[in-house]
Motif scaffolding. Structure first.
Motif, PDB file in Angstrom:
ATOM      1  N   ARG A  38      14.972  -8.248   1.364  1.00 14.30           N
ATOM      2  CA  ARG A  38      14.309  -8.994   2.438  1.00 14.30           C
ATOM      3  C   ARG A  38      14.042 -10.411   1.964  1.00 14.30           C
ATOM      4  NH1 ARG A  38       8.889  -6.558   5.306  1.00 14.30           N
ATOM      5  NH2 ARG A  38       8.946  -7.782   7.221  1.00 14.30           N
ATOM      6  N   ILE A  76       7.845  -5.542  -0.599  1.00  9.77           N
ATOM      7  CA  ILE A  76       6.985  -5.392   0.573  1.00  9.77           C
ATOM      8  C   ILE A  76       5.686  -6.129   0.276  1.00  9.77           C
ATOM      9  CG2 ILE A  76       5.732  -3.763   2.033  1.00  9.77           C
ATOM     10  CD1 ILE A  76       7.842  -1.636   1.147  1.00  9.77           C
ATOM     11  N   LEU A  78       2.102  -6.809   1.356  1.00  5.34           N
ATOM     12  CA  LEU A  78       1.029  -6.306   2.197  1.00  5.34           C
ATOM     13  C   LEU A  78      -0.016  -7.405   2.365  1.00  5.34           C
ATOM     14  CD1 LEU A  78       0.713  -2.745   0.610  1.00  5.34           C
ATOM     15  CD2 LEU A  78       1.979  -3.422   2.673  1.00  5.34           C
ATOM     16  N   VAL A  82       1.167  -6.444   7.871  1.00  7.71           N
ATOM     17  CA  VAL A  82       2.335  -5.580   7.716  1.00  7.71           C
ATOM     18  C   VAL A  82       1.952  -4.137   7.994  1.00  7.71           C
ATOM     19  CG1 VAL A  82       3.956  -4.656   6.009  1.00  7.71           C
ATOM     20  CG2 VAL A  82       3.536  -7.107   6.128  1.00  7.71           C
ATOM     21  N   GLN A  84       3.531   0.099   9.000  1.00  4.13           N
ATOM     22  CA  GLN A  84       4.569   1.068   8.668  1.00  4.13           C
ATOM     23  C   GLN A  84       5.902   0.702   9.318  1.00  4.13           C
ATOM     24  OE1 GLN A  84       4.282   5.098  10.350  1.00  4.13           O
ATOM     25  NE2 GLN A  84       4.563   5.898   8.267  1.00  4.13           N
ATOM     26  N   ASP A  86       7.131  -2.085   9.572  1.00  4.73           N
ATOM     27  CA  ASP A  86       7.760  -3.118   8.751  1.00  4.73           C
ATOM     28  C   ASP A  86       8.334  -2.547   7.461  1.00  4.73           C
ATOM     29  OD1 ASP A  86       7.023  -5.475  10.389  1.00  4.73           O
ATOM     30  OD2 ASP A  86       4.978  -4.905   9.845  1.00  4.73           O
ATOM     31  N   TRP A  87       7.616  -1.606   6.830  1.00  2.00           N
ATOM     32  CA  TRP A  87       8.092  -1.144   5.527  1.00  2.00           C
ATOM     33  C   TRP A  87       9.077   0.015   5.585  1.00  2.00           C
ATOM     34  CZ3 TRP A  87       2.390  -0.341   5.490  1.00  2.00           C
ATOM     35  CH2 TRP A  87       2.005   0.995   5.666  1.00  2.00           C
ATOM     36  N   MET A  90      12.799  -0.947   4.999  1.00  2.00           N
ATOM     37  CA  MET A  90      13.099  -1.295   3.617  1.00  2.00           C
ATOM     38  C   MET A  90      13.170  -0.048   2.741  1.00  2.00           C
ATOM     39  SD  MET A  90      11.284  -4.032   1.056  1.00  2.00           S
ATOM     40  CE  MET A  90      12.092  -5.437   1.771  1.00  2.00           C
ATOM     41  N   VAL A 104       5.887  -3.487  -4.373  1.00  2.00           N
ATOM     42  CA  VAL A 104       4.860  -3.875  -3.402  1.00  2.00           C
ATOM     43  C   VAL A 104       3.977  -4.943  -4.036  1.00  2.00           C
ATOM     44  CG1 VAL A 104       2.784  -3.113  -2.198  1.00  2.00           C
ATOM     45  CG2 VAL A 104       4.830  -1.687  -2.162  1.00  2.00           C
ATOM     46  N   VAL A 121       2.480   3.304   2.033  1.00  9.17           N
ATOM     47  CA  VAL A 121       3.820   3.036   1.485  1.00  9.17           C
ATOM     48  C   VAL A 121       4.194   4.101   0.462  1.00  9.17           C
ATOM     49  CG1 VAL A 121       5.260   1.407   0.218  1.00  9.17           C
ATOM     50  CG2 VAL A 121       3.607   0.550   1.876  1.00  9.17           C
TER      51      VAL A 121
END
Length: 272
Positions: A38, A76, A78, A82, A84, A86-87, A90, A104, A121
């Motif tokens: 990302r 990711i 946070l 952000v 769930q 969104d993650w 990934m 993270v 996550v």
């Protein structure tokens, strides 16, 4: 050579597509890579590694052809916004790449909210046979080793240690030793002792001004001696100056050679 598993982090050569990164890493002798799934800044080219994308398939095939595996996928961030939704994409990409872990970072001053997100996550990653590594970053709200360790304990995840950020937020080798049991990945590079003047300068240093291991004042030797030998060492060393006279392949080889030298120095120090 070294018995440690060595990886090449994508930020070291962020202009390369993931399949190109795998090729260059293999050519330099790295066994694993870290993939930036990302884009983090507007200066980065976004890579479409979504499930079903041609680039994802090409990356998987290149890894299989060259015997290189994906160690980690990043990252990711946070930040309180952000979720769930969104993650999960990934995490799905990381699983499709056969990655071991997902990184993270936290830039949310609300500890309880951040812990809730990390825990979410971790649960979703575990469903995909992935480990979460929590990285304290010098210019984010999570920028201390004790706090990262506390969050990692509560969320039941591991910690990623980056030599540059350890130097910039003043972590000690004793602190590293105290958290060593939760370290899942180490990223090495180097930097001068002088701390950049402000956040913008810290960010710039982190993204384009790092030094190869052994060329600065970071305690890379102490870091390597403090963590278990089975922990993967990934070199994350973007450098606009270093790349001026080196191709991508030459830069990767230079980073491999300097990292091996740093590891040997750490191992010889242990022998003493």
């Amino acid at each position: 050579m070294t018995d440690r598993t060595l990886g090449l982090a994508h930020l070291s050569l962020i202009e390369l597509t993931p399949p190109q990164l795998v090729e260059v890493a293999a050519g330099a002798g790295f066994e694993v890579v870290g993939v930036r799934a990302r884009a983090v800044t507007a200066a980065e080219s976004p890579f479409d590694l979504s499930i079903g994308s041609p680039l994802l398939q090409q990356t998987v095939e290149r890894c299989a052809d060259l015997g290189v595996s994906v160690q980690d996928v990043e990252f990711i961030l946070l930040n309180g916004a952000v979720t769930q939704d969104d993650w999960l994409p990934m995490l799905d990409t990381a699983a499709a790449l056969g990655a071991q872990s997902v990184t993270v970072a936290v830039d949310d001053p609300d500890r309880d909210r951040a812990l809730g997100a990390i825990t979410g996550v971790v649960a979703d990653a575990r469903d995909r046979s992935l480990t979460v590594t929590l990285e304290p970053i010098s210019y984010n709200s999570l920028h201390s080793l004790p706090e990262a360790f506390d969050l990692a304990q509560h969320a039941d995840c591991l910690i990623l240690l980056d030599a540059l950020h350890l130097l910039r937020f003043g972590a000690t080798t004793d602190q590293v030793r105290r958290v060593a049991g939760r370290v899942g990945l180490v990223q090495v590079c180097d930097a001068p002792a002088q701390r950049p003047a402000d956040k913008a300068a810290l960010v710039a240093e982190s993204r384009v001004e790092r030094l190869a291991p052994g060329l600065g004042d970071a305690d890379v030797t102490g870091l390597l001696q403090a963590v278990a030998p089975e922990v993967v060492v990934s070199v994350e060393c973007p450098s606009a100056i270093g790349r001026r006279t080196r191709s991508a392949q030459q830069w990767a080889q230079y980073l491999y050679d300097t990292t091996v030298s740093a590891i040997k120095e750490a191992e010889e120090g242990h022998d003493d």
